[in-house]
Design a protein around this motif. Structure first.
Motif, PDB file in Angstrom:
ATOM      1  N   LEU A  93      69.288  11.314  23.439  1.00  0.00           N
ATOM      2  CA  LEU A  93      70.711  11.635  23.231  1.00  0.00           C
ATOM      3  C   LEU A  93      70.891  12.649  22.101  1.00  0.00           C
ATOM      4  CD1 LEU A  93      72.462   8.171  23.662  1.00  0.00           C
ATOM      5  CD2 LEU A  93      72.590  10.142  25.177  1.00  0.00           C
ATOM      6  N   PHE A 119      74.759  -1.760  17.844  1.00  0.00           N
ATOM      7  CA  PHE A 119      74.344  -1.641  19.246  1.00  0.00           C
ATOM      8  C   PHE A 119      72.829  -1.796  19.352  1.00  0.00           C
ATOM      9  CE2 PHE A 119      72.597   0.866  22.674  1.00  0.00           C
ATOM     10  CZ  PHE A 119      73.327   0.447  23.768  1.00  0.00           C
ATOM     11  N   SER A 139      81.376  16.246  28.099  1.00  0.00           N
ATOM     12  CA  SER A 139      80.061  15.921  28.679  1.00  0.00           C
ATOM     13  C   SER A 139      79.166  15.225  27.650  1.00  0.00           C
ATOM     14  CB  SER A 139      79.384  17.162  29.250  1.00  0.00           C
ATOM     15  OG  SER A 139      79.234  18.141  28.262  1.00  0.00           O
ATOM     16  N   SER A 140      79.252  15.599  26.375  1.00  0.00           N
ATOM     17  CA  SER A 140      78.447  14.933  25.338  1.00  0.00           C
ATOM     18  C   SER A 140      78.822  13.457  25.229  1.00  0.00           C
ATOM     19  CB  SER A 140      78.687  15.564  23.967  1.00  0.00           C
ATOM     20  OG  SER A 140      78.181  16.839  23.931  1.00  0.00           O
ATOM     21  N   PHE A 141      80.126  13.198  25.108  1.00  0.00           N
ATOM     22  CA  PHE A 141      80.572  11.810  24.956  1.00  0.00           C
ATOM     23  C   PHE A 141      80.247  11.000  26.216  1.00  0.00           C
ATOM     24  CE2 PHE A 141      82.892  11.057  20.998  1.00  0.00           C
ATOM     25  CZ  PHE A 141      82.893  12.331  20.454  1.00  0.00           C
ATOM     26  N   LEU A 152      77.845  11.506  28.407  1.00  0.00           N
ATOM     27  CA  LEU A 152      76.394  11.268  28.484  1.00  0.00           C
ATOM     28  C   LEU A 152      75.985  10.109  27.567  1.00  0.00           C
ATOM     29  CD1 LEU A 152      73.572  12.266  29.479  1.00  0.00           C
ATOM     30  CD2 LEU A 152      73.494  13.694  27.450  1.00  0.00           C
ATOM     31  N   VAL A 153      76.520  10.127  26.351  1.00  0.00           N
ATOM     32  CA  VAL A 153      76.169   9.067  25.388  1.00  0.00           C
ATOM     33  C   VAL A 153      76.622   7.709  25.916  1.00  0.00           C
ATOM     34  CG1 VAL A 153      76.649   8.169  23.072  1.00  0.00           C
ATOM     35  CG2 VAL A 153      76.116  10.578  23.381  1.00  0.00           C
ATOM     36  N   MET A 154      77.841   7.636  26.426  1.00  0.00           N
ATOM     37  CA  MET A 154      78.356   6.347  26.908  1.00  0.00           C
ATOM     38  C   MET A 154      77.534   5.845  28.104  1.00  0.00           C
ATOM     39  SD  MET A 154      80.408   5.612  24.679  1.00  0.00           S
ATOM     40  CE  MET A 154      80.877   6.613  23.279  1.00  0.00           C
ATOM     41  N   VAL A 158      74.330   6.540  28.786  1.00  0.00           N
ATOM     42  CA  VAL A 158      72.995   6.110  28.330  1.00  0.00           C
ATOM     43  C   VAL A 158      73.081   4.775  27.566  1.00  0.00           C
ATOM     44  CG1 VAL A 158      71.015   6.705  26.855  1.00  0.00           C
ATOM     45  CG2 VAL A 158      72.018   8.433  28.341  1.00  0.00           C
ATOM     46  N   LEU A 159      74.106   4.622  26.725  1.00  0.00           N
ATOM     47  CA  LEU A 159      74.252   3.353  25.985  1.00  0.00           C
ATOM     48  C   LEU A 159      74.488   2.205  26.975  1.00  0.00           C
ATOM     49  CD1 LEU A 159      76.378   4.177  22.781  1.00  0.00           C
ATOM     50  CD2 LEU A 159      73.913   4.181  23.070  1.00  0.00           C
ATOM     51  N   ASN A 178      71.326   1.267  28.733  1.00  0.00           N
ATOM     52  CA  ASN A 178      70.442   0.459  27.890  1.00  0.00           C
ATOM     53  C   ASN A 178      70.798  -1.026  27.982  1.00  0.00           C
ATOM     54  OD1 ASN A 178      68.338   1.422  25.860  1.00  0.00           O
ATOM     55  ND2 ASN A 178      69.798   3.101  25.862  1.00  0.00           N
ATOM     56  N   VAL A 179      72.108  -1.308  27.916  1.00  0.00           N
ATOM     57  CA  VAL A 179      72.553  -2.707  27.962  1.00  0.00           C
ATOM     58  C   VAL A 179      72.234  -3.301  29.335  1.00  0.00           C
ATOM     59  CG1 VAL A 179      74.564  -4.245  27.829  1.00  0.00           C
ATOM     60  CG2 VAL A 179      74.395  -2.294  26.285  1.00  0.00           C
ATOM     61  N   ALA A 190      68.415  -3.793  29.799  1.00  0.00           N
ATOM     62  CA  ALA A 190      67.881  -4.889  28.975  1.00  0.00           C
ATOM     63  C   ALA A 190      68.307  -6.251  29.541  1.00  0.00           C
ATOM     64  CB  ALA A 190      68.352  -4.740  27.535  1.00  0.00           C
TER      65      ALA A 190
END
Lengths: 245, 53
Positions: free
Chosen positions: A106, A215, B16-18, B20-22, B24-25, B28-29, B32
């Protein structure tokens, strides 16, 4: 001290503690990231030079900070596992690697998106960008090494050594903007000096950094719990923990 | 583009940055939790089978 380390290093104790702590860190992350993101997008004033484009900082800086923070923690956990032979420490290090790799990806991706309108290019082989890319390869190398060795103990030891050796890249990333003449801007937040940002902008950034930290802890606790179950040999506590009667 | 997603000439980059981050985060959740649930179910089945035999 030793008693504490060994108590915390006991898988049943860690499992019970992680079940309790995960929702707390998860909700804290959700609240902090929501507040930091909305504040960064709508309440922070635009930058006088970069205009609205500077708002990418609210996701780029937390991702970049976490990419290094996670690596340091992963290497410390690996070192604890190697020195004191605590299996849980290896499990925590293994669980941290994919999360750290995500943050590094990221940081690189958002940095690249930010670079296009500001520098006129998606990528330059600048010291900061290159050392961050090396960090991503270190995470991949760590995960690949673990996956390549069948014997769990050997995989733990070999990957721990790689993680510890890779630590040398962290100060290089951190100080690359001071040691070399780079296109990348200097640190926005420094522990010693005054932040390079106005308080109206900085508050939301700090909230997002805190949110990303929570997080990381929440996802680490979930992933480490899975790793503990996968490695568990003593079935008595596992039966109790999973409610098998 | 809705008005609340307008960020001047940098809209595409910021959004697009925000996004992409959301993504990917969230990924991850999801990853997992799915891994943990799969392991818990598999281990429960194994332990139950061992107890019966």
């Amino acid at each position: 001290m030793w008693k504490f380390i060994h108590k915390f290093g006991s898988p049943p104790h860690f499992y019970r503690l992680s079940v309790v702590l995960t929702p707390w860190f998860g909700w804290a992350a959700a609240i902090l990231i929501t507040a930091g993101t909305l504040g960064g997008l709508y309440l922070a004033p635009p930058d006088y030079q970069q205009g609205e484009g500077f708002r990418i900082i609210y996701v780029h800086v937390p991702s970049a900070s976490m990419s290094m923070f996670v690596y340091v923690n992963m290497a410390l956990a690996a070192a604890v596992g190697l020195i004191w032979r605590i299996k849980l420490a290896h499990a925590v290090a293994a669980a941290a690697a994919p999360i750290g790799a995500s943050f590094t990806f990221l940081a690189l991706a958002t940095g690249s998106i930010w670079a296009k309108p500001m520098w006129g290019t998606w990528w330059v082989w600048d010291a900061r960008l290159t050392s961050e890319l090396v960090l991503l390869f270190l995470y991949f190398g760590y995960m690949a090494l673990r996956a390549a060795i069948d014997d769990e103990n050997r995989a733990d030891r070999a990957s721990a050594l790689l993680a510890i050796i890779g630590l040398i890249n962290i100060p290089i990333i951190k100080y690359s903007v001071e040691w070399w003449n780079t296109l990348h801007q200097p640190a926005t937040i420094s522990k010693m000096g005054k932040p390079a940002m106005d308080g109206d902008m900085l508050t939301w950034l700090l909230l997002n950094i805190a949110g990303f930290m929570c997080f990381f802890i929440a996802v680490l606790l979930i992933s480490a719990r899975a790793e503990v179950i996968r490695r568990a040999r003593d079935q008595k506590w596992l039966k109790q923990a999973l409610g098998v009667t | 583009m809705p008005e609340f997603l307008e960020f001047g000439k940098h809209t595409t980059y910021v959004v697009s940055s925000f996004a992409l981050v959301m993504v990917v985060l969230a990924g991850n959740v999801v990853f997992a939790r799915r891994r943990l649930n799969a392991l818990v179910n598999r281990t429960r089945r194994r332990l139950s089978a061992e107890e019966k035999s």
